[in-house]
Motif scaffolding. Structure first.
Motif, PDB file in Angstrom:
ATOM      1  N   LYS A 298      48.494  38.407  27.388  1.00 51.73           N
ATOM      2  CA  LYS A 298      48.102  37.144  28.006  1.00 51.73           C
ATOM      3  C   LYS A 298      48.327  37.108  29.517  1.00 51.73           C
ATOM      4  O   LYS A 298      47.428  36.764  30.280  1.00 51.73           O
ATOM      5  CB  LYS A 298      48.889  35.983  27.357  1.00 51.73           C
ATOM      6  CG  LYS A 298      48.673  35.831  25.864  1.00 51.73           C
ATOM      7  CD  LYS A 298      47.255  35.388  25.545  1.00 51.73           C
ATOM      8  CE  LYS A 298      47.085  35.158  24.040  1.00 51.73           C
ATOM      9  NZ  LYS A 298      45.713  34.740  23.702  1.00 51.73           N
ATOM     10  N   LEU A 299      49.567  37.481  29.933  1.00 51.78           N
ATOM     11  CA  LEU A 299      49.929  37.318  31.339  1.00 51.78           C
ATOM     12  C   LEU A 299      49.139  38.251  32.255  1.00 51.78           C
ATOM     13  O   LEU A 299      48.581  37.818  33.268  1.00 51.78           O
ATOM     14  CB  LEU A 299      51.428  37.557  31.520  1.00 51.78           C
ATOM     15  CG  LEU A 299      51.980  37.359  32.938  1.00 51.78           C
ATOM     16  CD1 LEU A 299      51.731  35.932  33.398  1.00 51.78           C
ATOM     17  CD2 LEU A 299      53.457  37.692  32.999  1.00 51.78           C
ATOM     18  N   VAL A 300      49.092  39.552  31.902  1.00 53.44           N
ATOM     19  CA  VAL A 300      48.390  40.514  32.759  1.00 53.44           C
ATOM     20  C   VAL A 300      46.910  40.157  32.921  1.00 53.44           C
ATOM     21  O   VAL A 300      46.402  40.100  34.048  1.00 53.44           O
ATOM     22  CB  VAL A 300      48.566  41.946  32.219  1.00 53.44           C
ATOM     23  CG1 VAL A 300      47.657  42.922  32.980  1.00 53.44           C
ATOM     24  CG2 VAL A 300      50.018  42.390  32.339  1.00 53.44           C
ATOM     25  N   PRO A 301      46.169  39.912  31.829  1.00 52.06           N
ATOM     26  CA  PRO A 301      44.757  39.520  32.009  1.00 52.06           C
ATOM     27  C   PRO A 301      44.607  38.239  32.829  1.00 52.06           C
ATOM     28  O   PRO A 301      43.679  38.131  33.638  1.00 52.06           O
ATOM     29  CB  PRO A 301      44.264  39.319  30.567  1.00 52.06           C
ATOM     30  CG  PRO A 301      45.170  40.146  29.725  1.00 52.06           C
ATOM     31  CD  PRO A 301      46.504  40.073  30.399  1.00 52.06           C
ATOM     32  N   SER A 302      45.526  37.284  32.617  1.00 52.90           N
ATOM     33  CA  SER A 302      45.438  36.026  33.359  1.00 52.90           C
ATOM     34  C   SER A 302      45.648  36.253  34.855  1.00 52.90           C
ATOM     35  O   SER A 302      44.924  35.695  35.693  1.00 52.90           O
ATOM     36  CB  SER A 302      46.475  35.041  32.823  1.00 52.90           C
ATOM     37  OG  SER A 302      46.465  33.851  33.572  1.00 52.90           O
ATOM     38  N   THR A 306      42.845  35.601  37.695  1.00 50.53           N
ATOM     39  CA  THR A 306      43.122  34.693  38.814  1.00 50.53           C
ATOM     40  C   THR A 306      43.041  35.428  40.148  1.00 50.53           C
ATOM     41  O   THR A 306      42.471  34.926  41.124  1.00 50.53           O
ATOM     42  CB  THR A 306      44.523  34.070  38.661  1.00 50.53           C
ATOM     43  OG1 THR A 306      44.619  33.406  37.398  1.00 50.53           O
ATOM     44  CG2 THR A 306      44.795  33.086  39.777  1.00 50.53           C
ATOM     45  N   GLY A 307      43.605  36.660  40.168  1.00 45.45           N
ATOM     46  CA  GLY A 307      43.571  37.451  41.397  1.00 45.45           C
ATOM     47  C   GLY A 307      42.162  37.820  41.803  1.00 45.45           C
ATOM     48  O   GLY A 307      41.812  37.768  43.001  1.00 45.45           O
ATOM     49  N   SER A 308      41.319  38.196  40.829  1.00 51.56           N
ATOM     50  CA  SER A 308      39.946  38.577  41.157  1.00 51.56           C
ATOM     51  C   SER A 308      39.161  37.380  41.682  1.00 51.56           C
ATOM     52  O   SER A 308      38.375  37.509  42.629  1.00 51.56           O
ATOM     53  CB  SER A 308      39.247  39.151  39.923  1.00 51.56           C
ATOM     54  OG  SER A 308      39.153  38.180  38.881  1.00 51.56           O
ATOM     55  N   VAL A 311      40.316  36.829  45.222  1.00 55.83           N
ATOM     56  CA  VAL A 311      39.753  37.859  46.119  1.00 55.83           C
ATOM     57  C   VAL A 311      38.284  37.583  46.385  1.00 55.83           C
ATOM     58  O   VAL A 311      37.807  37.710  47.523  1.00 55.83           O
ATOM     59  CB  VAL A 311      39.946  39.255  45.495  1.00 55.83           C
ATOM     60  CG1 VAL A 311      39.147  40.304  46.285  1.00 55.83           C
ATOM     61  CG2 VAL A 311      41.420  39.639  45.491  1.00 55.83           C
ATOM     62  N   LEU A 312      37.527  37.204  45.340  1.00 51.91           N
ATOM     63  CA  LEU A 312      36.105  36.934  45.515  1.00 51.91           C
ATOM     64  C   LEU A 312      35.871  35.755  46.453  1.00 51.91           C
ATOM     65  O   LEU A 312      34.940  35.778  47.273  1.00 51.91           O
ATOM     66  CB  LEU A 312      35.457  36.654  44.153  1.00 51.91           C
ATOM     67  CG  LEU A 312      35.316  37.860  43.218  1.00 51.91           C
ATOM     68  CD1 LEU A 312      34.814  37.427  41.853  1.00 51.91           C
ATOM     69  CD2 LEU A 312      34.374  38.902  43.811  1.00 51.91           C
ATOM     70  N   GLU A 313      36.715  34.732  46.334  1.00 50.55           N
ATOM     71  CA  GLU A 313      36.564  33.563  47.203  1.00 50.55           C
ATOM     72  C   GLU A 313      36.871  33.890  48.659  1.00 50.55           C
ATOM     73  O   GLU A 313      36.236  33.354  49.572  1.00 50.55           O
ATOM     74  CB  GLU A 313      37.490  32.436  46.719  1.00 50.55           C
ATOM     75  CG  GLU A 313      37.074  31.820  45.389  1.00 50.55           C
ATOM     76  CD  GLU A 313      38.062  30.772  44.926  1.00 50.55           C
ATOM     77  OE1 GLU A 313      39.037  30.522  45.675  1.00 50.55           O
ATOM     78  OE2 GLU A 313      37.868  30.201  43.834  1.00 50.55           O
ATOM     79  N   LYS A 314      37.849  34.761  48.872  1.00 49.81           N
ATOM     80  CA  LYS A 314      38.303  35.055  50.233  1.00 49.81           C
ATOM     81  C   LYS A 314      37.869  36.439  50.700  1.00 49.81           C
ATOM     82  O   LYS A 314      38.401  36.935  51.692  1.00 49.81           O
ATOM     83  CB  LYS A 314      39.833  34.971  50.297  1.00 49.81           C
ATOM     84  CG  LYS A 314      40.408  33.619  49.876  1.00 49.81           C
ATOM     85  CD  LYS A 314      40.038  32.517  50.860  1.00 49.81           C
ATOM     86  CE  LYS A 314      40.695  31.202  50.475  1.00 49.81           C
ATOM     87  NZ  LYS A 314      40.358  30.117  51.440  1.00 49.81           N
ATOM     88  N   LEU A 315      36.873  37.066  49.993  1.00 49.87           N
ATOM     89  CA  LEU A 315      36.537  38.453  50.282  1.00 49.87           C
ATOM     90  C   LEU A 315      36.014  38.645  51.700  1.00 49.87           C
ATOM     91  O   LEU A 315      36.446  39.571  52.406  1.00 49.87           O
ATOM     92  CB  LEU A 315      35.510  38.961  49.265  1.00 49.87           C
ATOM     93  CG  LEU A 315      35.188  40.447  49.331  1.00 49.87           C
ATOM     94  CD1 LEU A 315      36.448  41.292  49.183  1.00 49.87           C
ATOM     95  CD2 LEU A 315      34.168  40.827  48.281  1.00 49.87           C
ATOM     96  N   GLU A 316      35.085  37.799  52.119  1.00 49.46           N
ATOM     97  CA  GLU A 316      34.527  37.950  53.467  1.00 49.46           C
ATOM     98  C   GLU A 316      35.619  37.783  54.524  1.00 49.46           C
ATOM     99  O   GLU A 316      35.677  38.552  55.496  1.00 49.46           O
ATOM    100  CB  GLU A 316      33.415  36.926  53.683  1.00 49.46           C
ATOM    101  CG  GLU A 316      32.184  37.177  52.808  1.00 49.46           C
ATOM    102  CD  GLU A 316      31.060  36.211  53.131  1.00 49.46           C
ATOM    103  OE1 GLU A 316      31.212  35.436  54.102  1.00 49.46           O
ATOM    104  OE2 GLU A 316      30.038  36.244  52.432  1.00 49.46           O
TER     105      GLU A 316
END
Length: 377
Positions: A298-302, A306-308, A311-316
Motif C-alpha cells: 500500500k505505502l510504496v505504490p501510494s 503521489t510522487g509521480s 513531478v508531472l505537475e512541476k516537471l517544466e
C-alpha cells in the motif's frame, strides 16, 4: 594501349585525390587542436572546425537536448506510461526489500543520517510531548469533578465491586489474625497498650494474672471480622469514601497525587511498553515487521503515485531549475578534444570511412571522364 594507360593513371590519380581530400576534410573537423601561426599570422583552417566552434557546438547540443530530446512532454509521456510505472514500482520494492534484509539496525540506519543517540533523543522528545499534552488536557479538566471525567463504565465498575472489596479485606483480616504472625502482632499491640496506661495497665495485668490476654482477645477479633454487621459497616464506609472521591475535582486529585508523581508514572509505563533502547537494536525488517506487508503493498505504490503526480505537475519548473542545457554545454566543453574526437569517431567510424571511399570513387569516375574527354579531344 597508351590511351588505356593514360585513362588508368587518370582514374587512379582522381581516386587518390578524392579519397585523400575527403579523409583530410574529415580529419580537419578536429585537427589541428590549436591554431598554427606562420610569420605571426594564423594559418587558415587552424584550428579545426570543432575546436574552433567548440563553444557554439556545446551551446547547440544543450539546446538540442532541451528542445528536442529531454522535453517536458516527452518525459511526461514516459512517466505516465503504465509499463514504466509498473517496472519502477517493482524496482523500488526490490531495492527496498534488499535494503531491509541487509541486517542494518534502526540505530545504524538513523546514524547514516547523522542522528546519534537516537534512543535518548526519542525518549526526551516523547517525555516533552507527554508533559505538553498532559498540561493541555489538565488545563481544561482541573475544575471538573472526577465522576464527570472518568468513563461511566469505570464509575459503575468501582461502585459494583465495593461489596467484593469489603469481603476481600475482611477475609484477609481473618486469615491474618488467625495466623501465628497475626497472633504475635496482636499480643504486641496489647502489651504496648497496657504499658502506656500506667497504673491502669498494672491493675489489668494483675487482674488477669498468668492468663495470656491475647488468647482471649484473638477469637473476639476474628469473630468481629466475620460478623455480618462488620461487613455492612465497612461497605458503608467504602461507599461514603467513594462518593467523596467522585465529587473531588481533578485539580484536587492532582494536588494529592502530585503532578511529578503522575508524570513519573506515565513515563515509566511508556518506557516499559515501548522499550526504546531494545527497539533501536532491532533490524529494520524486524522493527517494521507488523507493517511490512502494508508498506510494500500500500505505502510504496501510494508514495510513487503521489510522487509521480507531483513531478508531472512541476516537471517544466523542475527542468528549468536543473538547467540541463547548461549542464550539457558545460560537460561538452569539459571534454578534452582528444576525447571528443574519439567519441565522435567511435560512433561514426564506419560512415566516415564510407565517405572516404565515396570520395575515392567519385575522384576515380572524374578521372575516367577526363580520360575519355582527352581521348575524343
Amino acid at each position: 594501349m597508351k590511351i588505356l594507360y593514360v585513362i588508368s593513371v587518370m582514374v587512379l590519380v582522381g581516386a587518390l585525390i578524392g579519397g585523400v581530400t575527403n579523409s583530410l576534410a574529415i580529419r580537419m573537423l578536429f585537427r589541428p587542436y590549436k591554431p598554427i601561426y606562420l610569420f605571426g599570422k594564423r594559418v587558415p583552417f587552424t584550428p579545426g572546425l570543432i575546436p574552433k566552434r567548440r563553444g557554439e557546438l556545446a551551446d547547440q547540443l544543450g539546446k538540442l537536448v532541451m528542445e528536442h530530446l529531454l522535453t517536458a512532454d516527452s518525459m511526461k509521456r514516459r512517466l505516465e506510461n503504465s509499463q514504466f510505472q509498473e517496472k519502477m514500482e517493482e524496482w523500488v520494492k526490490a531495492e527496498l526489500q534488499n535494503y531491509l534484509e541487509s541486517g542494518i539496525t534502526v540505530q545504524e540506519f538513523l546514524s547514516r543520517f547523522g542522528i546519534e543517540n537516537a534512543d535518548e533523543k526519542l525518549k526526551e522528545n516523547l517525555e516533552r510531548v507527554v508533559e505538553s499534552k498532559y498540561e493541555e488536557i489538565m488545563t481544561g479538566l482541573r475544575s471538573n469533578p472526577l465522576h464527570q471525567v472518568l468513563p461511566a463504565s469505570i464509575v459503575h465498575s468501582v461502585q459494583s465491586n465495593i461489596p467484593y472489596a469489603a469481603e476481600y479485606v475482611l477475609s484477609k483480616g481473618v486469615h491474618y489474625f488467625e495466623s501465628a504472625e497475626g497472633k504475635r502482632q496482636l499480643n504486641k499491640m496489647i502489651q504496648d497498650f497496657i504499658a502506656t496506661r500506667g497504673k491502669l495497665g498494672s491493675v489489668v495485668q494483675m487482674f488477669m494474672g498468668n492468663y495470656n490476654i491475647v488468647d482471649k482477645v484473638q477469637p473476639e477479633v476474628v469473630k468481629f471480622l466475620k460478623h455480618d454487621g462488620t461487613k455492612d459497616v465497612l461497605m458503608k464506609v467504602l461507599y461514603g469514601e467513594w462518593e467523596k472521591i467522585k465529587r473531588m475535582e481533578i485539580g484536587e486529585v492532582e494536588e494529592k497525587l502530585t503532578k511529578v508523581t503522575i508524570l513519573s508514572t506515565i513515563h515509566k509505563a511508556l518506557d516499559r511498553t515501548l522499550n526504546i533502547p531494545g527497539w533501536m537494536e532491532k533490524s529494520l525488517l524486524e522493527a517494521i515487521g507488523p507493517i511490512h506487508p502494508w508498506m510494500m503493498e500500500k505505502l510504496v505504490p501510494s508514495i510513487l503515485l503521489t510522487g509521480s503526480h507531483l513531478v508531472l505537475e512541476k516537471l517544466e519548473e523542475l527542468l528549468a531549475k536543473l538547467q540541463l542545457e547548461e549542464v550539457v554545454s558545460d560537460q561538452v566543453e569539459s571534454f578534452s578534444l582528444e576525447q571528443l574526437e574519439e567519441m565522435v569517431l567511435s560512433v561514426s567510424k564506419k560512415e566516415l570511412k564510407m565517405i572516404t571511399y565515396l570520395g575515392a570513387l567519385l575522384g576515380g569516375l572524374i578521372g575516367l571522364f577526363q580520360g575519355i574527354f582527352v581521348l575524343f579531344v
